[in-house]
Design a protein around this motif. Structure first.
Motif, mmCIF file in Angstrom:
data_model
loop_
_atom_site.group_PDB
_atom_site.id
_atom_site.type_symbol
_atom_site.label_atom_id
_atom_site.label_comp_id
_atom_site.label_asym_id
_atom_site.label_seq_id
_atom_site.Cartn_x
_atom_site.Cartn_y
_atom_site.Cartn_z
ATOM 1 N N PRO A 6 2.285 3.533 4.747
ATOM 2 C CA PRO A 6 1.518 3.410 3.503
ATOM 3 C C PRO A 6 0.166 4.102 3.589
ATOM 4 O O PRO A 6 -0.520 4.030 4.613
ATOM 5 C CB PRO A 6 1.350 1.888 3.351
ATOM 6 C CG PRO A 6 2.511 1.310 4.091
ATOM 7 C CD PRO A 6 2.742 2.222 5.248
ATOM 8 N N TYR A 7 -0.188 4.787 2.519
ATOM 9 C CA TYR A 7 -1.471 5.478 2.363
ATOM 10 C C TYR A 7 -1.683 6.578 3.412
ATOM 11 O O TYR A 7 -2.810 7.056 3.584
ATOM 12 C CB TYR A 7 -2.640 4.471 2.434
ATOM 13 C CG TYR A 7 -2.546 3.369 1.402
ATOM 14 C CD1 TYR A 7 -2.985 3.572 0.094
ATOM 15 C CD2 TYR A 7 -1.983 2.131 1.729
ATOM 16 C CE1 TYR A 7 -2.879 2.567 -0.858
ATOM 17 C CE2 TYR A 7 -1.879 1.119 0.786
ATOM 18 C CZ TYR A 7 -2.319 1.346 -0.508
ATOM 19 O OH TYR A 7 -2.214 0.349 -1.437
ATOM 20 N N GLU B 278 -5.742 -7.925 1.881
ATOM 21 C CA GLU B 278 -4.565 -8.622 2.398
ATOM 22 C C GLU B 278 -4.201 -8.028 3.758
ATOM 23 O O GLU B 278 -3.919 -6.833 3.870
ATOM 24 C CB GLU B 278 -3.400 -8.459 1.422
ATOM 25 C CG GLU B 278 -2.120 -9.145 1.846
ATOM 26 C CD GLU B 278 -1.021 -8.962 0.824
ATOM 27 O OE1 GLU B 278 0.062 -8.471 1.215
ATOM 28 O OE2 GLU B 278 -1.251 -9.277 -0.368
ATOM 29 N N ARG C 177 -2.273 -6.725 6.828
ATOM 30 C CA ARG C 177 -0.933 -6.157 6.992
ATOM 31 C C ARG C 177 -0.586 -6.188 8.484
ATOM 32 O O ARG C 177 -0.835 -5.236 9.218
ATOM 33 C CB ARG C 177 -0.911 -4.716 6.466
ATOM 34 C CG ARG C 177 -1.087 -4.583 4.952
ATOM 35 C CD ARG C 177 0.152 -5.051 4.195
ATOM 36 N NE ARG C 177 1.336 -4.323 4.582
ATOM 37 C CZ ARG C 177 1.790 -3.223 3.958
ATOM 38 N NH1 ARG C 177 1.133 -2.738 2.921
ATOM 39 N NH2 ARG C 177 2.895 -2.630 4.366
ATOM 40 N N GLU D 150 -4.755 -4.165 3.619
ATOM 41 C CA GLU D 150 -4.562 -3.390 2.396
ATOM 42 C C GLU D 150 -5.578 -3.868 1.374
ATOM 43 O O GLU D 150 -5.874 -5.072 1.263
ATOM 44 C CB GLU D 150 -3.144 -3.552 1.851
ATOM 45 C CG GLU D 150 -2.871 -2.627 0.677
ATOM 46 C CD GLU D 150 -1.408 -2.582 0.263
ATOM 47 O OE1 GLU D 150 -1.063 -1.745 -0.595
ATOM 48 O OE2 GLU D 150 -0.596 -3.379 0.811
ATOM 49 N N GLY E 13 -3.051 -1.198 -5.383
ATOM 50 C CA GLY E 13 -3.532 -0.870 -4.052
ATOM 51 C C GLY E 13 -4.359 0.403 -4.074
ATOM 52 O O GLY E 13 -3.958 1.400 -4.691
ATOM 53 N N LEU F 162 -6.539 1.432 2.643
ATOM 54 C CA LEU F 162 -6.463 0.558 3.811
ATOM 55 C C LEU F 162 -7.824 0.464 4.478
ATOM 56 O O LEU F 162 -8.572 1.455 4.552
ATOM 57 C CB LEU F 162 -5.443 1.084 4.828
ATOM 58 C CG LEU F 162 -3.978 1.118 4.421
ATOM 59 C CD1 LEU F 162 -3.143 1.742 5.538
ATOM 60 C CD2 LEU F 162 -3.448 -0.283 4.083
ATOM 61 N N VAL G 8 -8.242 5.696 3.862
ATOM 62 C CA VAL G 8 -7.944 4.834 5.010
ATOM 63 C C VAL G 8 -9.175 4.886 5.895
ATOM 64 O O VAL G 8 -9.482 5.935 6.474
ATOM 65 C CB VAL G 8 -6.707 5.309 5.794
ATOM 66 C CG1 VAL G 8 -6.489 4.440 7.027
ATOM 67 C CG2 VAL G 8 -5.468 5.285 4.901
#
Length: 681
Positions: free
Chosen positions: A13-14, A376, A378, A392, A400, A403, A435
């Motif tokens: 993700p990301y 949240e 991860r 996240e 979203g 990160l 990120v």
């Protein structure tokens, strides 16, 4: 052949780097391949037959080197917090090659001709503000890289740039090695009386890791060591203090003094080659400060204001110490003085500052109240080290946005200090979300014991998270203008603003619960912690000014000045430069060394703050005015947060930062709020 996990597009993700798949052997090949790819991209720009325009030259140049940027962000993102021997060797190998690569492109006369052709027509092109700034920045970057010089000048610039890359990389490596080698060994726990239990446990663990009995008190990056302020044994205080100040100048294999003369000399040569008086003038031209004179004027104003406060503080400490006062006793008695003034045990506040609770119910809570963000964890995503946590981040619509990684604990392979960096930059042009990572150096407690934060560690956590917010809330088109990609003397401003919320009543009341009982922190304790934290001590102001003045002292030297000094490598010459700078500024203090002495001044000899360490106090002028603006507009208020994010955090360098700040507060920032906050007016 297996794909290189550094150069391959991440499946996570990301675009979070797939750290589990990356090995150290991947870095050099990926970066080498990416350099070749960017060179081909630049050659394609030069091969365009059409006249140069914004799209085929400036935008194409902005979009070139994406693979290289990604690979270097991953490598240097893990190098600082986890500098293993193998990674240090890779960095030493890559530094001159990367410097040569970037310098060759930035000084390419054919490419410069195309960029200059567009720049000369900039007012005719109907560019958006961010496009205009991108064009102007690319043009200035190339001029400053020597592209407008003749062949001989360009070759000199490339040689200087490559050698500086070698030297600054080596300086950073030596500082880390010297910090580990300078840890002070104690064989009896009685010598550590006064240290918090967590610090004693960390010293025991560090000694065991080094194969020693007893305890090793680790070095923190600044001159002032937190342990010196707590150790009740004056001999122990002196040992730690003197070990701190001796770093990098002990004549051992980690001595950095031999590097400083060459670094300063090459910087002076580069500045003069480009037509500047000195390196400071070369640097400040790109900052929000109008010139070096304005910087020196601000430092002089603060130095004059702090003089009476420093004299009064010293007199009070001398009385408390019974008449005798030494440099290694100063912060110890300062801590005692603050506690006596408070009337309560301020250190007890640590029992109400357990790391995870502060993070969730303090740092993240304030971000939620101001900006509508939700975090949240991860646990299915991994960082570059087992200690790294991944969260996240969601906006107030539930979408979203990126990160956030947290790497909070100290370890021998982590360089000192605290910082934020990005593994992925936000960019609408490239379709990427941010990120970011915060790196701190909190001593890790024994297994099963809570991590309790001192007030300084608490403020550092909020400060670095301010940088993280600058990256997470970025909303710009071009990656080179994203988040913290702003002038050095503006980049600290959002992080300093975020410190404001650490002890704000609406925030501290949400997280400050006793680690064992869960009871809220007593009102009297909170009041005193806030009172001692809101106003800086004279000591803190003097040691900061000392470092900023030493920085300028080195970088205002011309090549002629350096020839007269004949620096060589003699430690006494380096002390002379520092002493002359401090005496000339009026902030020389017998008991207060600069926050960093030259041999371990990572910011200016290995980092990006040469001639720009003043940036912290320059940014603090903006910060102090902004805090007053927040207080006048409801404090921890969603609408105020929205406006701050919209005008400052989201814009990066896509607009003029100072103009954006004027829009925010409705005028220009003055120094008076800063002096009031530091108790100097």
């Amino acid at each position: 052949m297996p794909q290189n996990a550094v150069s391959s597009e991440s499946p996570l993700p990301y675009g979070l780097p797939d750290f589990a798949a990356i090995s150290d052997a991947d870095f050099a090949p990926a970066i080498t391949e990416a350099m070749a790819a960017q060179r081909a991209e630049v050659d394609a720009i030069l091969a365009v037959a059409a006249d140069a325009d914004f799209a085929n030259t400036v935008l194409a140049l902005e979009n070139s080197g994406r693979a290289l940027a990604n690979a270097t962000r991953v490598f240097y993102g893990v190098l600082g917090p986890d500098s293993t021997a193998e990674r240090i060797e890779i960095a030493a190998e890559l530094a001159p090659r990367l410097a040569e690569h970037h310098a060759t492109i930035a000084s390419d006369p054919a490419l410069f001709a195309r960029v200059a052709a567009v720049w000369q027509r900039r007012d005719e092109l109907d560019l958006d503000t961010d496009e205009y700034r991108l064009l102007d920045q690319r043009y200035r970057d190339m001029v400053r890289a020597g592209a407008a010089l003749d062949d001989d000048g360009r070759e000199q610039m490339r040689t200087i740039t490559a050698r500086l890359a070698d030297l600054t990389t080596e300086f950073g490596r030596l500082i880390l090695d010297e910090a580990n080698a300078s840890a002070v060994h104690f064989d009896d726990e009685a010598h550590l009386d006064g240290l918090p239990a967590g610090a004693v446990a960390a010293a025991r663990t560090k000694a065991a890791d080094a194969g020693l009995d007893g305890f090793l008190v680790a070095m923190e990056l600044p001159s002032s060591q937190s342990s010196v302020a707590e150790l009740t044994d004056p001999i122990a205080r002196r040992r730690v203090f003197e070990a701190s100040l001796a770093r990098g100048s002990r004549g051992n294999e980690f001595d950095t003094t031999r590097l400083i003369a060459e670094i300063v000399g090459l910087r002076a040569q580069r500045a003069e080659l480009l037509g500047y008086r000195d390196h400071a003038a070369y640097v400040v031209e790109e900052e929000t400060a109008p010139d070096v004179g304005a910087v020196e004027g601000l430092l002089a104003d603060v130095a004059a204001a702090v003089g009476p406060a420093a004299a009064a503080e010293e007199a009070a400490l001398r009385d408390l110490a019974g008449g005798d006062l030494t440099a290694w006793d100063y912060t110890y008695w300062l801590a005692r003085y603050q506690k006596a003034q408070a009337g309560v045990d301020i250190d007890a506040f640590a029992d109400y500052c357990e790391l995870d609770r502060v993070l969730r119910d303090g740092v993240f809570y304030a971000a939620g109240q101001l900006y509508g963000l939700r975090f949240e964890e991860r646990t299915d995503l991994a960082g570059y080290h087992p200690d790294v946590r991944v969260f996240e981040v969601f906006d107030d619509t539930g979408a979203g946005i990126g990160l956030y990684l947290g790497d909070y604990y100290a370890r021998p392979t982590k360089r000192g200090g605290a910082w934020m960096t990005s593994f992925v930059e936000q960019s609408r042009e490239q379709g990427t979300a941010p990120v970011v990572v915060n790196v701190l150096n909190i001593p890790k407690p024994d297994e099963g014991r809570p991590t309790l934060l001192s007030v300084d560690q608490l403020m550092t956590l909020f400060h670095e998270f301010g940088h993280a917010l600058h990256g997470l809330l970025s909303d710009v088109r071009f990656a080179s203008q994203s988040g913290t990609s702003v002038p050095r003397d503006f980049v600290e401003f959002p992080s300093q603003v975020n410190e404001h919320w650490a002890l704000h009543p609406d925030v501290v009341g949400h997280y400050a619960r006793h680690v064992e009982t869960g009871e809220p922190a007593p009102a009297e304790l909170l009041e005193q912690v806030r009172a001692t934290s809101v106003t800086e001590t004279a000591h803190a102001t003097v040691e900061y000014l000392g470092a900023a003045i030493v920085d300028l002292g080195w970088h205002r030297l011309t090549t002629a000045d350096l020839a007269d000094l004949d620096l060589g490598g003699a430690p006494e010459v380096f002390s002379y430069v520092e002493t002359r700078s401090l005496n000339g500024s009026g902030v020389a203090a017998a008991y207060i060394p600069p926050r960093y002495r030259s041999p371990y001044f990572n910011h200016i000899f290995a980092g990006g703050y040469s001639s720009a360490y003043y940036a912290y106090i320059w940014s603090e002028v903006l910060d102090a005015a902004t805090r007053e603006w927040f207080d006048a507009h409801g404090g921890l208020d969603r609408e105020s947060g929205r406006r701050f994010a919209e005008l400052i955090l989201s814009k990066g360098d896509s607009v003029d930062p100072i103009a954006a700040h004027r829009d925010l507060i409705g005028g220009s920032a003055e120094v008076a709020p800063l002096l009031r906050r530091r108790g100097l007016a």
